[in-house]
Design a protein around this motif. Structure first.
Motif, short mmCIF file in Angstrom:
data_model
loop_
_atom_site.label_atom_id
_atom_site.label_comp_id
_atom_site.label_asym_id
_atom_site.label_seq_id
_atom_site.Cartn_x
_atom_site.Cartn_y
_atom_site.Cartn_z
N UNK A 95 -30.85 -27.58 -46.11
CA UNK A 95 -31.07 -27.18 -44.72
C UNK A 95 -30.34 -28.03 -43.69
N UNK A 96 -30.36 -29.34 -43.77
CA UNK A 96 -29.80 -30.18 -42.72
C UNK A 96 -28.57 -30.96 -43.14
N UNK A 97 -27.86 -30.51 -44.14
CA UNK A 97 -26.68 -31.24 -44.57
C UNK A 97 -25.55 -31.05 -43.56
N UNK A 98 -24.68 -32.03 -43.48
CA UNK A 98 -23.54 -31.98 -42.56
C UNK A 98 -22.54 -30.93 -43.01
N UNK A 99 -22.33 -30.82 -44.31
CA UNK A 99 -21.40 -29.84 -44.86
C UNK A 99 -22.18 -28.66 -45.42
N UNK A 103 -10.48 -29.45 -42.17
CA UNK A 103 -10.18 -28.97 -43.52
C UNK A 103 -11.42 -29.03 -44.42
N UNK A 104 -11.75 -27.94 -45.12
CA UNK A 104 -12.85 -27.96 -46.09
C UNK A 104 -12.53 -28.89 -47.26
N UNK A 105 -13.57 -29.32 -47.95
CA UNK A 105 -13.40 -30.18 -49.12
C UNK A 105 -14.06 -29.53 -50.32
N UNK A 154 -17.55 -28.38 -42.64
CA UNK A 154 -18.45 -28.82 -41.58
C UNK A 154 -18.99 -27.62 -40.83
N UNK A 155 -20.23 -27.74 -40.36
CA UNK A 155 -20.87 -26.65 -39.63
C UNK A 155 -20.08 -26.23 -38.40
N UNK A 156 -19.39 -27.16 -37.79
CA UNK A 156 -18.66 -26.88 -36.54
C UNK A 156 -17.22 -26.45 -36.77
N UNK A 157 -16.83 -26.27 -38.03
CA UNK A 157 -15.44 -25.88 -38.35
C UNK A 157 -15.11 -24.51 -37.77
N UNK A 158 -13.83 -24.31 -37.49
CA UNK A 158 -13.36 -23.05 -36.92
C UNK A 158 -12.20 -22.51 -37.75
N UNK A 159 -12.09 -21.18 -37.80
CA UNK A 159 -10.96 -20.53 -38.45
C UNK A 159 -9.79 -20.58 -37.48
N UNK A 160 -8.67 -21.15 -37.90
CA UNK A 160 -7.51 -21.26 -37.02
C UNK A 160 -6.32 -20.44 -37.50
#
Length: 89
Positions: free
Chosen positions: A9-13, A46-48, A57-63
Motif C-alpha cells: 500500500x505505501x511503498x515508494x515504488x 526511469x523504472x527499475x 515511482x508513483x509520480x513518474x510520467x510517460x514522456x
C-alpha cells in the motif's frame, strides 16, 4: 506462466501495471507495450527491474521518445541552432 507482482500500500515504488492504471485512460497499454516503455526510457524517472517485476515511482510520467537530433559540424549554423534550442536567430 508469468507471476503477478504484488504491490504494498505505501511503498515508494509501484508495479508498472498499477502505475499504468493511474497514468492512462482507457484503453490502458498492454503489458508488452509497458515493458517497451520501461526498457526504452519512455517513462521518467526511469523504472527499475526488481526481481521479476518492473517498478516505477508513483509520480513518474510517460514522456514518450525523447531522442535528441544529431547535428554535425558541417551543418548550417541556423539548422544547428534550431535543432539544439529551437531558435532561428
Amino acid at each position: 506462466m508469468q507471476q503477478e507482482c504484488v504491490e504494498k500500500k505505501m511503498s515508494r515504488l509501484i508495479t508498472l501495471s498499477a502505475w499504468a492504471e493511474r497514468e492512462f485512460d482507457e484503453p490502458i497499454p498492454s503489458t508488452p507495450t509497458l515493458l517497451k516503455y520501461a526498457k526504452n526510457g519512455m517513462i521518467a524517472p526511469q523504472p527499475v527491474k526488481a526481481g521479476r517485476c518492473w517498478r516505477v515511482e508513483r509520480t513518474a510520467r510517460f514522456i514518450g521518445l525523447s531522442a535528441k537530433p544529431v547535428t554535425k559540424s558541417t551543418d548550417d549554423e541556423r539548422l544547428r541552432r534550431i535543432l539544439e534550442d529551437g531558435t532561428s536567430s
